[in-house]
Design an enzyme around this catalytic site. Structure first.
Site, PDB file in Angstrom:
ATOM      1  CE  LYS A 116      -4.335  -1.858   1.780  1.00  0.00           C
ATOM      2  NZ  LYS A 116      -4.031  -3.300   1.937  1.00  0.00           N
TER       3      LYS A 116
HETATM    4  C1  LIG Z   1      -4.657  -4.370   1.294  1.00  0.00           C
HETATM    5  C2  LIG Z   1      -3.948  -5.672   1.300  1.00  0.00           C
HETATM    6  C3  LIG Z   1      -4.302  -6.716   0.419  1.00  0.00           C
HETATM    7  C4  LIG Z   1      -5.470  -6.635  -0.518  1.00  0.00           C
HETATM    8  O1  LIG Z   1      -5.267  -5.797  -1.607  1.00  0.00           O
HETATM    9  P1  LIG Z   1      -6.498  -5.301  -2.494  1.00  0.00           P
HETATM   10  O2  LIG Z   1      -5.941  -4.285  -3.401  1.00  0.00           O
HETATM   11  O3  LIG Z   1      -7.505  -4.738  -1.524  1.00  0.00           O
HETATM   12  O4  LIG Z   1      -7.041  -6.503  -3.199  1.00  0.00           O
HETATM   13  C5  LIG Z   1      -3.535  -7.873   0.427  1.00  0.00           C
HETATM   14  N1  LIG Z   1      -2.502  -8.015   1.272  1.00  0.00           N
HETATM   15  C6  LIG Z   1      -2.142  -7.042   2.143  1.00  0.00           C
HETATM   16  C7  LIG Z   1      -0.996  -7.289   3.054  1.00  0.00           C
HETATM   17  C8  LIG Z   1      -2.847  -5.841   2.184  1.00  0.00           C
HETATM   18  O5  LIG Z   1      -2.485  -4.889   3.053  1.00  0.00           O
END
Ligand SMILES: *Cc1c(COP(=O)(O)O)cnc(C)c1O
Length: 444
Positions: A116
């Site tokens: 993220k």
């Molecule tokens: C947010 C997140 C996801 C999911 O990603 P999306 O874009 O919502 O599908 C998967 N793994 C981790 C560690 C995350 O923080």
């Protein structure tokens, strides 16, 4: 969706009303169109084929700039965009082979140790850039169940003209996550809510709808469906391909651990921009709305169920409408590019154990699900492609989900030990909107 070669000023439409188009700046600050659709670029531009042909000669930052410039056009002048990209994407995303044909794309080398960071860092700098001419501080409100808050806090830390307020549920985030939220100071404030993530989200939502607050503060959301978070997630798909190409590999299947489907949505967007990809695999926990859709053709969202891979506990993935939009509603074409598999917590635990035993690789539960998905696809469709699964977070963020004897073997990323000694600063709050409002006004 139409295709164009070079865009001068990309406009963004709402998936619910394609005639209503807004500028990139408006799409970023509104986050969500009033008609509750999602913003999407009005056309998907093609990356220069010559650039793709020689992509292995370029760095992650060079690739990121080329992709961003192709998508956004001149809305942000070239030199400014280059600076935003270089500043935001200042960490690596290496592809590491674990076996002859299976590799992991590690996306956790940013400041919050989760993928993220790509979205949050790019969005923060874009918002800062567009706020330069405003004399009022930009107040970013965000509710988090863990990973989003850290990425947003560290992404906006020190970005001029912005202030971030993060609401998180007391006792429901891991130690590393809490330290990343609460030890920053400067323009970052944390509020520890005596309630659930849903309570935090409801408080933030109510703040956006409060006319008194909006008269005093310039509020904006950093939520995950913001188009400025989606765009930078395309960068690493191109960069992963570049790394494979430098090793003479041209065929790749990406497996993405999916919750809200933003990450894999960005991959599919990259594909539509011209990235050569053989296939995508979405791997989910038991929150399986998309896998059920791909097998039954019926989209039936359900309330989310709590799992070990809690960043993927999403019953109604917001970005799904973006993926349908990318394929212009052509379900057959979508299915030709996307498969999916679902795994229980028991399978996730065994997956983490097996990956450690077979490859000496310690994965977080989300990453383990991706590995399981990659294996399931390879078993069903064997071939001579590189199978690349995405690692979305460093395992040190999930102590409760990883077996203790494995967890203690984790090598902490740089800076994580440093985090332990820092002072936690968080404002305690009951689930009480008036108290939240008072805090925002009194601490302006
Ligand atoms: C947010 C997140 C996801 C999911 O990603 P999306 O874009 O919502 O599908 C998967 N793994 C981790 C560690 C995350 O923080």
């Amino acid at each position: 969706m139409a295709f164009k070669k070079r865009i001068l000023h990309m406009k963004f439409y709402s998936t619910n009303n394609k005639t209503l188009k807004v500028s990139f700046k408006d799409a970023v600050f509104n986050s969500l169109p009033a008609d509750k659709g999602l913003y999407m670029p009005e056309a998907i531009p093609q990356l220069d084929p010559l650039f793709i042909k020689n992509i292995q000669q370029h760095s992650l930052q060079e690739i990121a700039f080329e992709v961003a410039y192709t998508l956004l056009g001149d809305d942000i002048p070239k030199e400014d965009l280059k600076q935003i990209v270089n500043d935001a994407i200042n960490f690596d995303a290496p592809v590491k082979f674990l076996t002859d044909n299976t590799a992991v794309l590690e996306l956790f080398h940013g400041p919050s140790y989760a993928f993220k960071d790509f979205g949050a860092r790019f969005m923060s700098r874009v918002m800062g850039y567009f706020s330069q001419t405003d004399d009022k501080l930009l107040d970013v409100l965000v509710a988090t169940s863990g990973d989003t808050g850290g990425a947003v806090a560290l992404g906006f830390l020190g970005v001029e003209g912005t202030r971030v307020t993060i609401l998180y549920p007391k006792g429901k985030v891991s130690e590393v996550q809490e330290l990343q939220l609460t030890t920053n100071g400067q323009n970052i404030r944390a509020i520890e809510v005596e309630g659930t993530f849903d309570d935090c989200q409801a408080l933030v939502k109510q703040a956006f709808n409060d006319s008194e607050l909006n008269a005093v503060l310039r509020l904006t959301s950093a939520n995950s469906i913001n188009i400025a978070r989606l765009i930078p997630q395309t960068f690493y798909y191109f960069y992963a391909y570049a790394q494979l190409k430098s090793q003479g590999i041209n065929e790749v299947v990406f497996t993405v651990p999916s919750g809200n489907f933003g990450n894999i949505g960005a991959g599919l967007l990259a594909y539509k921009m011209g990235l050569p990809v053989k296939h995508f695999v979405a791997a989910t926990n038991v929150n399986d709305t998309v896998p059920r859709f791909l097998s039954s053709g019926l989209y039936e969202p359900l309330p989310s169920v709590q799992t070990l891979s809690n960043a993927m506990d999403v019953g109604n993935p917001s970005n799904w409408i973006r993926i349908q939009d990318i394929f212009g509603g052509d379900v057959d074409e979508l299915k030709s590019m996307l498969s999916s598999y679902t795994f229980t917590d028991e399978e996730t635990e065994r997956g983490m154990q097996k990956l450690f035993e077979e490859s000496n690789y310690i994965a977080c539960p989300h990453t383990a699900i991706a590995w399981l998905g990659a294996r399931a696809y390879a078993n069903e469709y064997p071939g001579h492609y590189a199978s690349v699964f995405l690692s979305t977070a460093h395992p040190c963020k999930f102590p409760d989900a990883i077996a203790a004897d494995v967890f203690e073997k984790i090598v902490l990323p740089k800076g994580a030990e440093d985090l332990q000694g820092r002072e936690k600063l968080a404002e305690p709050l009951k689930v009480d909107f008036e108290a939240f409002k008072k805090y925002l006004i009194n601490h302006n």
